[in-house]
Design an enzyme around this catalytic site. Sequence first.
Site, mmCIF file in Angstrom:
data_model
loop_
_atom_site.group_PDB
_atom_site.id
_atom_site.type_symbol
_atom_site.label_atom_id
_atom_site.label_comp_id
_atom_site.label_asym_id
_atom_site.label_seq_id
_atom_site.Cartn_x
_atom_site.Cartn_y
_atom_site.Cartn_z
ATOM 1 N N SER A 1 -6.337 -39.113 47.838
ATOM 2 C CA SER A 1 -6.269 -40.596 48.005
ATOM 3 C C SER A 1 -7.446 -41.410 47.443
ATOM 4 C CB SER A 1 -6.138 -40.833 49.329
ATOM 5 O OG SER A 1 -6.597 -42.150 49.751
ATOM 6 N N LYS A 2 -7.052 -42.537 46.720
ATOM 7 C CA LYS A 2 -8.151 -43.180 46.281
ATOM 8 C C LYS A 2 -9.203 -43.846 47.433
ATOM 9 C CE LYS A 2 -5.774 -44.904 42.186
ATOM 10 N NZ LYS A 2 -5.103 -46.163 41.528
ATOM 11 N N ARG A 3 -8.673 -43.747 48.691
ATOM 12 C CA ARG A 3 -9.757 -44.223 49.612
ATOM 13 C C ARG A 3 -10.463 -43.034 50.078
ATOM 14 N NH1 ARG A 3 -4.901 -46.833 51.045
ATOM 15 N NH2 ARG A 3 -4.112 -45.247 51.869
#
Length: 518
Positions: free
Chosen positions: A277-279
Amino acid sequence: MISFGINIGKRSHNICRICFRTYDTDGVRVRFAPSPTGYLHLGGLRTALYNFLFAKKHNGKFILRIEDTDQTRLVAGATEQLQRDLEWSGIHIDEGPSQGGLAGPYLQSQRLNIYREQVQVLLENGSAYHCFCTERRLQLLRREALKKQEIPKYDNRCRHLSTEEVERRLEKGEMSCIRFKISEKEESFDDLIYGKIAYNISLNEGDPVIMKTDGFPTYHFANVVDDHLMKISHVLRGVEWQISTTKHLLLYRAFGWIPPSFGHLPLLMNSDGSKLSKRQGDIKISHYRESNIFPLALINFIVYSGGGFTKDLERNIKPKCYTIDELASQFDITRINSHSGKLMNDRLLEFNRLELRRKLQNEKELHNMVQQVKTLLKTTFAQRVEDGSLKFDDDHIRNVLLWSSERISKLSDLVSEDLAFIWVVPSNHHIVSKEVDTIKSLKTMLEGIEEQGDTKDLNAILKTFSQEHGIKFAALMKMLRHILSGLKEGPSVAEMMVILGKKNTLDRLENCINNAKT
Ligand code: GLU
């Protein structure tokens, strides 16, 4: 036309060919085309890297194009950071916003006049049309479709407006966007990695907008126009774009242009199969840099999970951290896995250790690492720099680095709690007066030795000393460990003495003698 056949034998489809088509005079030209909406992450780096390796392998050019037409999603400074991250990773850009080049500008926001010219071509040849539908109407269409449990899509109403009506409405100053007429047939192409891909776009969407009412192109349009004008021979991008490729091919056809070859890179996943996830902070390239991961270790970590190399690049027998040149020469696009790549996190540190070992053998790299360790020391032990309890000089750092090659995975391990004693003079010596005499004798004895030698020699010397002074060896070691490091555990005492070097060892013994409670 130069073309060389590459048999993608293991795939289920027929032979696919990597073909230069009209690009024979320009050779291989590939591009990385990120949108500057944030930082560079592992997936982006993988795309850039595979393009770069492909270009290098075929003596081609690697182009950086910034796709910044969606002005609402821009992040200030992202383009600059992205370029720094690529350079740090060892990916050198041949043409791009900072390097320039004949196919520039390389920022889409500076190419708006080109898109406006090109959209005119499609309007004139009847492949595109003005659409006057309001946002309100489009919303109603969406709502209606959802109510009927259908796929919401534009109903192509304005496709059928007469030329006169379009002119009248434009003259009245009505707002319009430009839409592209998509075909209702299934389109297919040979994906260099996945084989034959067939898709009927019209089943899932209406005619797509290619130019918005504000005069900005949409991704699909700008991407195709630029790939053509920049003479891109091969488009290698993430599999999330595969579904868009048939749409892009229709645009090429509408222009009468020959499309590049397309290859889509499978998803990168965590080792447990979950999505990156980019998070997740740790997929940022800057995170790896800040964690003292070497660029080449990160690169090997990425390619390890995705394949794409000849059999010669066999790591199972002897693990190796390959250089960019080695990777490029062994790169073989037909060997890229078409299943998702799993990132094996434990491999990252292993590659880093291998890279550290390689760097230690190179005088220039060693010198650079000494400077890096110095910076690490100053930031980690800022307080101690001031109070003078931090001891380091270039020679000491150099010796420690050479000692560390088999023991650490990253430079920052050298400032970890376990190894801090190498730099920080311990302050708590609970040595009682009867022990002081022993330390004094030990110091005198050690002063008499020319060099401390290796751990084996030192161990033997310490053993003899303990016998001669009637102290149990274990007790002597415990006391020395404490004096030298302030630690209860850690490397063996002899090893500590080797890492610290003769001078530091004697200084610490002296320090202890001076501070002992009497
Ligand atoms: N701008 C797109 C992205 O952000 C580029 C996709 C492509 O390579 O065509 O990934």
